[in-house]
Design a protein around this motif. Sequence first.
Motif, PDB file in Angstrom:
ATOM      1  N   ILE A 177       0.712  -1.022   0.737  1.00  0.00           N
ATOM      2  CA  ILE A 177      -0.221   0.155   0.439  1.00  0.00           C
ATOM      3  C   ILE A 177       0.993   1.396  -0.015  1.00  0.00           C
ATOM      4  N   ASN A 178       0.577   2.095  -0.160  1.00  0.00           N
ATOM      5  CA  ASN A 178       0.858   3.638  -0.506  1.00  0.00           C
ATOM      6  C   ASN A 178       0.877   4.374   0.263  1.00  0.00           C
ATOM      7  N   ARG A 179       1.630   5.611   0.151  1.00  0.00           N
ATOM      8  CA  ARG A 179       1.867   6.152   1.806  1.00  0.00           C
ATOM      9  C   ARG A 179       0.207   7.256   2.146  1.00  0.00           C
ATOM     10  N   HIS A 180      -0.758   7.550   0.763  1.00  0.00           N
ATOM     11  CA  HIS A 180      -2.065   8.318   1.497  1.00  0.00           C
ATOM     12  C   HIS A 180      -2.420   6.982   1.852  1.00  0.00           C
ATOM     13  N   ASN A 181      -3.139   5.593   1.195  1.00  0.00           N
ATOM     14  CA  ASN A 181      -3.514   4.402   1.639  1.00  0.00           C
ATOM     15  C   ASN A 181      -3.106   3.956   3.085  1.00  0.00           C
ATOM     16  N   PHE A 182      -1.750   4.693   3.893  1.00  0.00           N
ATOM     17  CA  PHE A 182      -1.341   3.881   5.019  1.00  0.00           C
ATOM     18  C   PHE A 182      -1.624   4.806   6.292  1.00  0.00           C
ATOM     19  N   GLU A 183      -1.487   6.039   5.446  1.00  0.00           N
ATOM     20  CA  GLU A 183      -1.831   7.319   6.606  1.00  0.00           C
ATOM     21  C   GLU A 183      -3.729   6.868   7.058  1.00  0.00           C
ATOM     22  N   SER A 184      -4.054   6.418   5.678  1.00  0.00           N
ATOM     23  CA  SER A 184      -5.438   6.297   5.951  1.00  0.00           C
ATOM     24  C   SER A 184      -5.976   4.636   6.632  1.00  0.00           C
ATOM     25  N   GLN A 185      -5.058   4.099   7.129  1.00  0.00           N
ATOM     26  CA  GLN A 185      -5.784   3.101   7.270  1.00  0.00           C
ATOM     27  C   GLN A 185      -4.786   2.738   8.798  1.00  0.00           C
TER      28      GLN A 185
END
Length: 616
Positions: A177-185
């Motif tokens: 997963i990328n940074r944006h997705n990681f921060e959301s999760q």
Amino acid sequence: MLISKKLKEKVIIIAESDQQLLAEIKLNLNKQGFLNIKTALDGKQIYEILRSYYGIAEKIGLLIVNEQLPQCDVLAMCQQLSSHDASLIPFIILSADENKHNIENSEFNSQALIHQMSYPINYSVLMDTIGFQLIMMQERYLRHKQEERLINELAERKIVDAKLKYLVVHDELTGLINRHNFESQLRLVLMRSRIRQQEGALIFINLDRFSLVNELEGFDVGDRLLIEIVAIIRKIIFKDDLFARIGSDEFCLFLDNKTAKEVKQFAERVRASVDEFKFSSGGVCYSTSLSIGIASVNTVTADYHPNEIISKARQACRMAKEHGRNMVWSYNETDTKVQERNKDLYWVPLIKKALLEKKFFLVFQPVVYLDNGKISHYEVLIRMRGLQNEVISPSDFIPVAERMGLIHSIDQWVVESAIDFLAKLPETSKISLAINLSSVAFQDDSLLPTLKEKLSLTWVDASRLTFEITETAAVENFEQTRKMIAEIRSLGCQFALDDFGAGFCSFNYLKTFPVDFVKIDGQFIRNLINDETDQVLVKSMAEIASNLGKKTIAEFVETPEVIAKLKELGIDMAQGYILGRPEQALLTSSFIALNGLTRTSAQPKRFTNWFSEKVS
């Protein structure tokens, strides 16, 4: 009917058991330009011809077949070969009137191209029928291809859309997963951990010296290394662990419901696994290692924002790198580097604001000749106005500016402001200034052009400027600094070597360093009266500097006794609070009475600091 040459080149199959009639049909077709003709005497030969065109059915034009052809079920053959656009073959079925079946009106013929003709053959009608069938076949075939192309385009578009949706939340190279997705999760995971009162930690992973592999082997090899590193880590982590690539060679991994000890053990396992891995490329074997930072989340800590916890883990990773790489380091608020980083975050916007809003100002401290008390020149020092208009010392903001790349702007401001100050003094003034620059000023290529331009515009005599450089800064990049000093001295400016004696190679560099003044470090002056060793060293410095044609300046002079001792040891000039504090305005007297340490009553015209009027 006009038939194109391309259609006439297609294969015409004539299936007729009567060889005389077969030859007759072929002759009439040849006369009309149909030369690519295949003949069959029974159904078996038809299939043999068709098999030779397997995969290239579009080369076959049509089939003329006798309804009573031996070994042939004409109706079944029509159903097989004339019911699908992809392999459409038109049929002209020849039959006696009494044997004619109503094939044209059969159910499958709604999609087929079938025409029945009776014996004897009317060749004019046959040619028209052949032309019509070939044109219809071509149109049906083109329509089918267009439909097929549209279906393929739609399918490809769906694939592209699916891939784009995937790439929005995933890293293309590693599949993580990328940074944006990681921060959301991560935001959801942190919230869940708080509700459940569970501990956890964010692990920040950075590949050591990854840029070296990219530079030596190229990006393709670098990508392969990243993929293999990710594969190693994936074997260690659990399937549901939150694992992301957030930068070129930076990864984040969140471990949920784990104690600090468990997290540290896990991180060490990851580090050791990669450390044991040997990466080969073109016969060269590279040792790989990771620097890992840990930021813990515990039940008593306030809610974290994803960016905050990532920042802390990254700072811990940076600490691991600074302590030798290939290490695991846990974030600690009391670490010096962490405090320094937090200090940078506080001061950087204030420094930028001061540069934009002219919150910096200059102060001047006199440097006095010890033999007659006359002021030689003034050292220029910088100060900053704070948010509440308080005066901020350079010791608070200069180190931050040096770390964060703002120091060159400050250096240029000091140089320009000091020259502007001299330019606004009366023409009869002989005041000179010593400009105290940062340790990296002489690595700035724009300093020399700025100085040249400013001197040219203001007509200030360059000999009234002395630039101070610390001994430590001079030694760190000796050749480049010496070259820059030589170029600036060629304009007529002078130089002073500040903090002389603080290093171990002072005398060695002094003999070759192009400076005019030597400023003796304050550590030798503060206890000069009581320390005979300091007296010996200061006397040696004075004698060596004198023999090399350089004048000496003692810093941090605070008492009359020190002044007397400095004169005795042969020091030329002194600087300190007893002689004058750094002020925005210059002293009203041009000399100091050293015996009584009181300024004379002579009051020449006061030289007012141009900047003081703006800030006072």
